[in-house]
Design an enzyme around this catalytic site. Sequence first.
Site, short mmCIF file in Angstrom:
data_model
loop_
_atom_site.label_atom_id
_atom_site.label_comp_id
_atom_site.label_asym_id
_atom_site.label_seq_id
_atom_site.Cartn_x
_atom_site.Cartn_y
_atom_site.Cartn_z
N GLU A 160 0.94 -1.19 -0.04
CA GLU A 160 -0.12 0.07 -0.15
C GLU A 160 0.83 1.34 -0.05
OE1 GLU A 160 -2.16 -0.87 3.48
OE2 GLU A 160 -3.60 -1.33 2.23
N CYS A 185 -10.42 0.55 7.70
CA CYS A 185 -9.79 1.62 8.06
C CYS A 185 -10.37 2.74 7.45
CB CYS A 185 -8.38 1.69 7.99
SG CYS A 185 -7.79 1.04 6.36
#
Lengths: 644, 644
Positions: free
Chosen positions: A308, A404
């Site tokens: 990521e 998240c």
Amino acid sequence: MENTQTYIRDDFWQDYTELVRQTVIPYQWEALNDRIEGAEPSHAIRNFRIAAGLEEGEFGGWIFQDSDLYKWLEAVAYTLRHYPDPELEKTADGAIDLIGQAQHENGYLNTYFSIKEPGKQWTNLYEAHELYCAGHLIEAAVAYYQSTGKRKLLDMACRFADLIDRLFGEEPGQIRAYCGHQEIELALVKLYKATGEERYLNLSSYFIDERGSKPNYFIGEWERRGRTSIWSQGMPNLEVYQSHLPVRDQTAAVGHSVRAVYMYTAMADLALLTGDDKLREACERLWDNTTRKQMYITGGIGSTHLGEAFTFDYDLPNDTVYAETCASIGLIFWARRMLRIEAKSDYADVMERALYNNVLGSMSRDGKHFFYVNPLEVWPDASSKNPDRFHVKPVRQKWFGCSCCPPNVARLLSSLNDYIYDVSDHGKTVYTHLFIGSELGFETANRKVTLRQRSELPWSGRVEFAISVSDKANAAFELALRIPDWFQKGLPVLKVNGAEHAYRVENGYAKLERDWSDGDTLEWLLPLESKLIAANPLIRANAGKAAIQRGPLVYCVEETDNGAPLASISLAEEPNLTDRFVSDLLGGCIVVEGDGLAADESEWPADKPYQPLGKRSKPVRFKAIPYYLWGNRKPGEMSVWLRY
Amino acid sequence: MENTQTYIRDDFWQDYTELVRQTVIPYQWEALNDRIEGAEPSHAIRNFRIAAGLEEGEFGGWIFQDSDLYKWLEAVAYTLRHYPDPELEKTADGAIDLIGQAQHENGYLNTYFSIKEPGKQWTNLYEAHELYCAGHLIEAAVAYYQSTGKRKLLDMACRFADLIDRLFGEEPGQIRAYCGHQEIELALVKLYKATGEERYLNLSSYFIDERGSKPNYFIGEWERRGRTSIWSQGMPNLEVYQSHLPVRDQTAAVGHSVRAVYMYTAMADLALLTGDDKLREACERLWDNTTRKQMYITGGIGSTHLGEAFTFDYDLPNDTVYAETCASIGLIFWARRMLRIEAKSDYADVMERALYNNVLGSMSRDGKHFFYVNPLEVWPDASSKNPDRFHVKPVRQKWFGCSCCPPNVARLLSSLNDYIYDVSDHGKTVYTHLFIGSELGFETANRKVTLRQRSELPWSGRVEFAISVSDKANAAFELALRIPDWFQKGLPVLKVNGAEHAYRVENGYAKLERDWSDGDTLEWLLPLESKLIAANPLIRANAGKAAIQRGPLVYCVEETDNGAPLASISLAEEPNLTDRFVSDLLGGCIVVEGDGLAADESEWPADKPYQPLGKRSKPVRFKAIPYYLWGNRKPGEMSVWLRY
């Protein structure tokens, strides 16, 4: 900002803040309780119940699952600031009670370790997110205290922070380390500001200063764990967690992009509070690198799903992109802090870009579906059939196992009022960073001033301000209005009480110092135009392509309007862009249309893959919609960049 | 082909066959013996020594490491056909003796299971490659027997094949299964042809027919192994190993591309030998899908490194490409078989495309460095800094831990003579598929005929044939010359004894039946032209782009000739392509130059990522080289496709 108060009063944004209040927050509460049908379970509340001894069971979800509840509480807190809601507050108080029951006697709080690995606390700072979760607890606690005045969560957060303060540091017996996922650093600054306790500020500085020191803590810890890890194989990758160098020596954004921007946010906070020039310079260098060389036109950051992460300068692929929602939110956090260090329009430009495009686009119009990854180019078949693109979803998801992003969107949008203005030097200068209809109350020279902004953005660039001064008196202060990077026809016109007025320009802000009278009005005219935007030639992925931008909004074309393949459409030499408001499209938006050329399929007999280049193409009129609205209709191809 | 003999006599190709003979084969022998400094060790010979009891140690390398030695032996065998070399033959005989010492009493042969998992034979057909390695043993054995007349390896292969034939099948007590990596199927056909033993043909048919039957063997086997796997997690992915459907029901190329084309090769073999129409139709369907919808212009196949696999129709990304060398070689194997089923120029066109571009480009000019992945677009920084592109190497490697490709190149190039002609119906028709200088000897109506081809390809399109008939007599037969897909100016001119001659066209071949006299000559004129080639608009990755092709050669631009970023160069409206032979460039090659436009950097002040689209560009004269020669100079960017 000192003694200020901002309320949003904006047609465009209130739709979203209301959506957060009325839909997103209740929906996410259901999600946290695993009550959304067909969505991946969150396990968050259940974990707390198990850790509190109220339920039997196994820990569920990610190791950092606690943070989803904390982020939700933070969003609730921001909402309660402006919209008292006893029912919601009762739910939140209940959640806080539950959290309290899961807290250990010594202040420790983490359901993963309480349930699954008791006794293993602090043995895997590299991956286990304990301090990260503590950070989100602190952020929620500060926000909840500030909006409700209730101290319970704040006291719990302080007890945990105090434990951490005792455990971590350079003294003998202390753990000389920091968290694998930065977050507590910025949270401790908030805790310091809320409580005035300098030890929290110092602890934040300690974590920032210790990071990247030699010998590297993560390597030693990994050795002590018998070279085992939860996710990764082999030795810890120090760049991914930004611990490869002391932060002041870092010059380029590397590694996991959310970790990076959360850390830069704390660095900027500390640079401002401590006056540390080296830290400020590091922030500025990293800002330039991030926003000039590693940022998508939508304000997205992170070029690969593997880790990521950032990759390297000018590597911004549109199709294998990551551009995580949380990363853009972190970029906004960071920009906000940079603006406090120095009011430069560049910071606000980036903040606005990320907000109107990457972040806003991450949520569906119904507030119940979210993108984690925000691509600039989508081919649904590739998302389902090419594993290099499995992470790029053509349709927003209900919830994620690793969720998240949705609560991060909620807490940002519910606190959007904090991003519009800065009032500096006791009311000497009032900066308007964002053109969002709102009401700012502040004090200057013992006068109470209210600045009312009315904005027609993003559809029209007409912005008006009205000034009220208490006791109908005058008040001397400087107004500073951002000149947006998308306004490129010289300088915008400013009118005071109907008459055009000169101003000076500093750091991208139009500044006008004046003894303002109660009832004064300003007009700030930023006529919007649909523009073709090119990317720096070093950004290989966009060579020969242009994007459409109108004001702060980046546009995109969708298959549902333009057919497939979208790649076969190119801009005509003179695309004659026109725009019009379509009230029944996606809640009402301005559509941009233009002349293009499309491949002439008649040149291509069935199934021929390659043949000599033909000259034929057929004219088309393409239709582009704002990027933030993509994916709200029939799933299909989408592209921000068009060939010219 | 019956009773034919072909020798290559070609300036261009002999460089390569000689390179294989003089450099590649000796170099790979060193590699197999772990004697290449700085290269990953092969372990192959050492594994055999350990399995033979000559050395102590652990198994090294991949589970299919044995096959590297077999493929090397196969290449040696092909070389020995035309270039007797007692020293090399002695080395090969020694290797064969060693293999013999590792063979079990019952015929079983596999060093991984002998050393590492004795007793676990045949328990993991999904992943363990036992039958795959057996297939390569068989291919090597047949080749070695055919060129040297020595039976030792062939007998070993037969003993192993007989064991497999006893173990596998539908009878009670037999394993009803097939290999996770197809290869033995095509090898058994060769063994059948070499020995005349029908049981080998039947066993091949059995493996092909059993594949994809329900209940799926791999799932059951995985359950029996306690749901464990060597590489993958979770349930076997049946599509990856082409066992999701019976082969006759498969319509699109899916999964691991080397496995796929090895299987299709065997299917084509069996369709021809057994006259199975359903199997032939499946081959034709899969051929159309593979070559029309899933093939790169270079003849590369496989669009993702994840699973080294096909993805889906028209998904041919140039930068995250796989296009494994072995897959293109397998495509050539398959094309060769399809030509035997039906002489259609389409098959030979693809064979030539893969050969001159993807395969030839996989090897360095020194014969000691290889590409496993053959990209169409390279940005070296991305290869080192973006994990999505780590698999794309900008520089050929010395050897690979998984080194299937280099010996595959060696065995293909050393048997290239088998790919040029087909003589059908006892000499009735002689097909020339490839224009490679060579000498073909065949018999027709009791005459011995020699066809001598002289070709100036790939640099010039002049091809000449001279016919010799034994006893200076006449011989009646039909000559069939392929009309290449890259020849697009009507029909090529054919001259017989200097005079233009008419011919009929069938299936893309120019056919001329005649009573040929000894001494007859033909000229087949295929003037070459540099052409801009477009891709089907459905291939999104190439929208707005063109490639340069000249004859069979695809061209590319390299940074070393054109600067960086290459993406900023586009073709001018009239690119005025010119070509010239440059004798001192990369061993001599034709360079294509053209007019282009490049981004004007002066429009881009430092570090600006996005700005309104400018109109300026600067003219450049770009230089393209044949794709197969890329990466032989200073490492840098490379691109096959250019924007227009």
